[in-house]
Structure formats: structure tokens, C-alpha cells
Design an enzyme around this catalytic site. Structure first.
Site, PDB file in Angstrom:
ATOM      1  CB  SER A  62      -0.923   0.001   1.215  1.00 25.15           C
ATOM      2  OG  SER A  62      -0.186  -0.202   2.403  1.00 25.15           O
ATOM      3  CG  ASN A  66      -3.860  -5.000  12.842  1.00 24.96           C
ATOM      4  OD1 ASN A  66      -3.297  -4.892  11.754  1.00 24.96           O
ATOM      5  ND2 ASN A  66      -4.240  -6.151  13.345  1.00 24.96           N
ATOM      6  CB  THR A  79     -42.455  24.742  -6.607  1.00 23.94           C
ATOM      7  OG1 THR A  79     -43.610  25.128  -7.336  1.00 23.94           O
ATOM      8  CG2 THR A  79     -42.391  25.549  -5.316  1.00 23.94           C
ATOM      9  CG  HIS A  80     -43.272  21.401  -9.569  1.00 26.85           C
ATOM     10  ND1 HIS A  80     -43.404  20.049  -9.349  1.00 26.85           N
ATOM     11  CD2 HIS A  80     -44.021  22.005  -8.605  1.00 26.85           C
ATOM     12  CE1 HIS A  80     -44.212  19.843  -8.309  1.00 26.85           C
ATOM     13  NE2 HIS A  80     -44.589  21.015  -7.836  1.00 26.85           N
ATOM     14  CB  SER A  88     -16.828  26.181 -27.671  1.00 27.05           C
ATOM     15  OG  SER A  88     -16.831  25.414 -28.852  1.00 27.05           O
ATOM     16  CE  LYS A 122     -21.919  27.246 -25.801  1.00 25.55           C
ATOM     17  NZ  LYS A 122     -21.876  25.796 -25.976  1.00 25.55           N
ATOM     18  CG  ASN A 153     -19.267  26.263 -22.846  1.00 26.13           C
ATOM     19  OD1 ASN A 153     -20.330  26.714 -23.260  1.00 26.13           O
ATOM     20  ND2 ASN A 153     -18.407  25.631 -23.624  1.00 26.13           N
ATOM     21  CD  GLU A 157     -21.239  22.507 -17.960  1.00 27.95           C
ATOM     22  OE1 GLU A 157     -20.731  21.595 -18.620  1.00 27.95           O
ATOM     23  OE2 GLU A 157     -21.555  23.594 -18.463  1.00 27.95           O
ATOM     24  CE1 TYR A 208      -6.024  -3.481   8.473  1.00 26.08           C
ATOM     25  CE2 TYR A 208      -5.131  -5.670   8.065  1.00 26.08           C
ATOM     26  CZ  TYR A 208      -5.301  -4.342   7.679  1.00 26.08           C
ATOM     27  OH  TYR A 208      -4.754  -3.901   6.504  1.00 26.08           O
ATOM     28  CD  GLN A 267      -2.818  -2.498   1.959  1.00 25.79           C
ATOM     29  OE1 GLN A 267      -2.126  -2.792   2.910  1.00 25.79           O
ATOM     30  NE2 GLN A 267      -2.595  -2.969   0.747  1.00 25.79           N
ATOM     31  CE  LYS A 289      -4.109   2.686   4.309  1.00 25.86           C
ATOM     32  NZ  LYS A 289      -5.099   1.938   5.113  1.00 25.86           N
TER      33      LYS A 289
HETATM   34  N1  ARG Z   1      -1.069  -1.415   5.108  1.00 26.21           N
HETATM   35  C1  ARG Z   1      -2.041  -1.876   6.050  1.00 26.21           C
HETATM   36  C2  ARG Z   1      -3.337  -1.088   5.839  1.00 26.21           C
HETATM   37  O1  ARG Z   1      -3.292  -0.094   5.221  1.00 26.21           O
HETATM   38  C3  ARG Z   1      -1.546  -1.673   7.441  1.00 26.21           C
HETATM   39  C4  ARG Z   1      -2.110  -2.626   8.426  1.00 26.21           C
HETATM   40  C5  ARG Z   1      -1.633  -3.976   8.154  1.00 26.21           C
HETATM   41  N2  ARG Z   1      -1.982  -4.917   9.156  1.00 26.21           N
HETATM   42  C6  ARG Z   1      -1.914  -6.222   8.920  1.00 26.21           C
HETATM   43  N3  ARG Z   1      -2.271  -6.989   9.903  1.00 26.21           N
HETATM   44  N4  ARG Z   1      -1.588  -6.727   7.777  1.00 26.21           N
HETATM   45  O2  ARG Z   1      -4.371  -1.469   6.284  1.00 26.21           O
END
Ligand code: ARG
Length: 460
Positions: free
Chosen positions: A22, A109, A154-155, A276, A282, A284, A289, A316, A321, A324
Site C-alpha cells: 500500500s 493494526n 417549484t418544479h 469552445s 461560447k 461555458n 459543471e 482487522y 487497506q 485509503k
Molecule cells: N497497510 C495496512 C493497511 O493499510 C496496514 C495494516 C496492516 N496490518 C496487517 N495486519 N496486515 O491497512
């Protein structure tokens, strides 16, 4: 060898290394990871789990690593999987065996959980600052448009006359709720997961309150199993930001409609519009948007995390993971949306006379005529019918209600008196809305005043 390589007789396949890692995205958390580790190392020293000297050496080395990362001197390695193990490896390469003591009484964890909370606490405060700027801007534009009369819909059909300030102060309420919701989210996530260990707590006599204080958490997570399993705070943040985007998208939609030649209520500043490649004439509203469009990805991120967390057994699981990239994506998108939107509305040109002219047609004072009859003694339903007939008459004779003579009024009902012609003026209709929270000029001034007080009472 991997930091966890002891029980393995073979190294992981290269494909698995790449798949499992990760570091590509969690390197963003380097500062929070180091800050968390520094507090942890201090606590280990304070509680005599490692020696005072070892604690100091670890803390100093971590501070140097932070500087090196910020100076661009560090290359993170996929081989070490994530930000936590990359930093631990750099630390042990730097200070040897003492560095290997840092991971005493913690797990990745609880480490990843504290990193995300530290990151998100900062980002929420920043986003709340952007929302506050938007609220201030809405107040400013409203103050300049207390008497800018426009149609209320309204509408998407002309309904009753209102003012632009009233319309904008409706958005003020929405963004105020968003601001409060995000503050609630911040408050609910302000608990320290570090010290939970992998899932069951640890055998060391740690001081979690000390770390909470060091890192600025108001308290610690009460149950360690929950501490490492919980991603509710991400879900809550993504729900809150989805609502922010929904509000922005409604506002953008209106601005796009208002910029069309059909409405012609506003004109975006050149610096917030695009042209455009083929049609030279144009101009825009791309920015509005795009904000409207980005709402889709923010909603998508919410559904993404809800689906990841669905049915996950405690505690966990590696699925987590995946939290993120989607969290970072929402944070990185909502910030420019709020910033650009605020700037865009403060620079747009408001075409007051076009707004006012649009209230001339559409019989927007019809309800007021019915209310007049009710106040003279006619039941509302009968008044509704009388005015309906008047509208039909006006359509057939190509007239507006306010153009009718008092004789014409009286021909529809004996309840009409000579003062009716004044009462149907659009401005009078607005002034006559005496209920609390209405569009009347007085009521808007009260709303603006309350809005200012709300803003003044918020901490920076
Ligand atoms: N890279 C892991 C995550 O983002 C960290 C935690 C990993 N824990 C494990 N028991 N493998 O979640």
C-alpha cells in the site's frame, strides 16, 4: 528479509509484493506515522518498557527521518509493503537493534488506525475552514442583494417572488449544517486507537492516556477490538462530504441554468468560464459543471467504503487497506471544489434587472391575491378558485394580474376593494410575507444577522 519474515521459508512472489503493498498511496501518511511513533516511543520510555536512553535515540532518529523524507532524500520500497514498515526499516537501518524495539506493545493494526485518524482530523479542520469561508461569502453576497427581487420556483416553474438574498441564505443553512456535521464527525472520531495492539490489548503496562494527550486526542478508544476494526469515522466523513457535494451540485445546477440565455440572471466571470474549441461565441460554465460532476466520485467513494466494510468479521482484515485511496480521493477533490466554488460565486455578475423582470410574468402574485380574499372573509379553497379563474382570464387576454383594473378585480369577487392594486405589486407581495423565516426584507436582515453571529462564534 521482510520484517515479518521469520516464520517463512520462501520469499513472497514479486507479483504478490506489488499486489499486497500500500506504499503507493499510504506514503501520504508518513508524517502522521512518524508523529504517532514518536509518542509511542516516548511512552515506552516513560513506562520503563524500553530505557529512557533508547526512547530518546528512537525519537531523535524518527525526527531525522521526517526531515529526510521532507527533503526528498528517501525512496520508499514496495518490498517493505507500507508506510509503517518502510519507516521502521529506515529506523533500524539507522540505529540498529534499538530501532527494533519501537514496535513493542503495538501492531500495524492500531498504527494504521491512528495514522488515518490523525490525518483526517487535520483535513476535517481544513475543510471546515473552507466551509466557513463559503458561509462568509454567502453573507456578503446576500447583504448586497437584500432587495434583489427574483422568481422563486417549484418544479422549476415560477411560483412566488422572493429575493436573491433569501435564496442564498437557504444555501447558508445547508452549508451551516454541513459545517456542524463535520465538526460532529471530528468530535466522534477524536479517540486514540493506538495501544490496542493487534486486537486484544497488550501485556505491557502502557500509558495510553499519555499518548492521547501527546497526539491531541480527547480520549482513548475504550475497546481495543473496536479500535482496530473501526472505520466508521471514514464512513461518516464520506457521508458528510457526500452531503456537501450534493449541496454544491444543487447550487451549481442553478448557476448553470441561471447563466443560460433563457434565464440570463448571472454571468460568470471570464476567469471562471471556458470557451469552445469550435464555437467562437461560447462561454461555458465548465467549473460549475465539473463540481456537479465530481459529486459522482464522492458518492462513489462512500459506496466503496460501505461495501468494503460490509460483513467484515472483527478485527482487522486486509480489505481495510482499500480504505485509503478512496478517502484520499474525496479529501483531494472536495477541497478544490469548495475553494473554487467560493471564488466563483464571489466573482460572478448578478443581473438584478433581469431577475426582477422575470417576476413580471408567471402570475407569481396569484397566491397573494388568494390570501387577500381570505383575509376579507372568503374561505381559502373558494379564493383559490376565484384566482384560478382570474389567471385564466389573464392568459386569454394577455395580461398580468397587476395590470387588471379594480373594476376587473371586482368583477371576479365582491371581496376585492380598491386597495387590491397596491397589494399585488411584486414588491408588496414580498413585504407581506410576515411569517418568521420568510422572504420579507426584514426577515432576511434577521437571517443575515443570525448568520454573522453564528460565524463569529466559530473557532478558527
Ligand atoms: N497497510 C495496512 C493497511 O493499510 C496496514 C495494516 C496492516 N496490518 C496487517 N495486519 N496486515 O491497512
Amino acid at each position: 528479509m521482510k520484517l515479518w519474515g521469520g516464520r517463512f521459508s520462501k520469499s513472497t512472489a514479486k507479483l504478490v509484493d506489488e499486489f499486497n503493498a500500500s506504499i503507493y498511496f499510504d506514503k501520504k501518511l508518513y508524517k502522521h506515522d512518524i508523529v504517532g511513533s514518536i509518542s509511542h516511543a516516548k511512552m515506552l520510555g516513560k513506562c520503563n518498557i524500553i530505557s529512557e536512553d533508547e526512547s530518546i535515540q528512537i525519537v531523535n532518529a524518527l525526527k531525522e527521518i521526517l526531515q529526510d523524507i521532507e527533503a526528498g532524500l528517501i525512496n520508499f520500497k514496495v518490498e517493505y509493503e507500507d508506510i509503517h514498515m518502510n519507516i521502521e526499516k529506515i529506523l533500524t537501518d539507522k540505529i540498529g537493534d534499538i530501532g527494533k524495539k519501537l514496535h513493542t506493545a503495538r501492531s500495524r493494526n492500531d498504527q494504521v488506525a491512528v495514522d488515518i485518524r490523525l490525518y483526517l482530523k487535520e483535513e476535517i479542520s481544513y475543510i471546515c475552514g473552507l466551509l466557513k469561508n463559503l458561509l462568509i461569502t454567502l453573507i456578503k453576497i446576500s447583504e448586497n442583494n437584500v432587495d434583489t427581487i427574483m422568481p422563486g420556483y417549484t418544479h422549476l416553474q415560477r411560483a412566488q417572488p422572493i429575493t436573491l438574498a433569501y435564496h442564498l441564505m437557504a444555501y447558508f443553512q445547508m452549508f451551516k449544517r454541513d459545517y456542524l456535521r463535520l465538526n460532529d464527525c471530528l468530535d466522534r472520531m477524536d479517540f486514540l486507537p493506538l495501544g490496542a495492539g493487534a486486537l486484544a490489548g497488550t501485556t505491557y503496562d502502557t500509558d495510553r492516556d499519555f499518548i492521547a494527550k501527546e497526539l491531541g486526542f480527547k480520549n482513548i478508544c475504550e475497546n481495543s477490538l473496536d479500535a482496530v476494526s473501526d472505520r466508521d469515522f471514514i464512513i461518516e466523513f464520506l457521508s458528510d462530504t457526500s452531503i456537501v457535494m450534493m449541496h454544491l451540485s444543487r447550487f451549481c445546477e442553478e448557476l448553470i441554468i441561471w447563466s443560460s440565455s433563457e434565464f440570463d440572471f448571472i454571468e460568470m466571470d471570464d476567469s471562471f468560464s471556458t470557451g469552445s474549441s469550435i464555437m467562437p461565441q461560447k462561454k461555458n460554465p465548465d467549473v460549475a459543471e465539473l463540481i456537479r460532476g465530481k459529486t459522482g466520485r464522492v458518492y462513489g467513494n462512500l459506496f466503496n467504503i460501505l461495501t468494503i466494510m460490509k460483513s467484515l468479521p472483527l478485527a482487522y482484515n486486509k480489505d481495510m487497506q482499500e480504505d485509503k485511496p478512496l478517502l484520499f480521493d474525496t479529501v483531494e477533490n472536495i477541497k478544490p471544489c469548495l475553494e473554487i466554488f467560493t471564488e466563483m460565486i464571489s466573482t460572478m455578475k448578478i443581473k438584478k434587472s433581469n431577475m426582477k423582470a422575470a417576476t413580471k410574468t408567471g402570475f407569481m402574485n396569484a397566491t397573494d391575491v388568494a390570501d387577500y380574499l381570505v383575509k376579507s372573509g372568503l374561505p381559502f379553497r373558494s379564493a383559490h378558485e376565484v384566482v384560478g379563474k382570474m389567471v385564466l382570464y389573464c392568459i386569454e387576454n394577455n395580461k398580468n394580474i397587476e395590470d387588471l383594473s379594480s373594476e376587473e378585480f371586482k368583477s371576479f369577487s365582491s371581496f376585492f376593494k380598491d386597495d387590491i392594486n397596491d397589494k399585488v405589486e411584486i414588491k408588496s407581495c414580498i413585504e407581506a410575507k410576515v411569517s418568521q423565516g420568510s422572504t420579507s426584507f426584514n426577515s432576511i436582515l434577521i437571517m443575515i444577522e443570525k448568520g454573522k453571529i453564528f460565524i463569529e462564534n466559530q473557532e478558527d
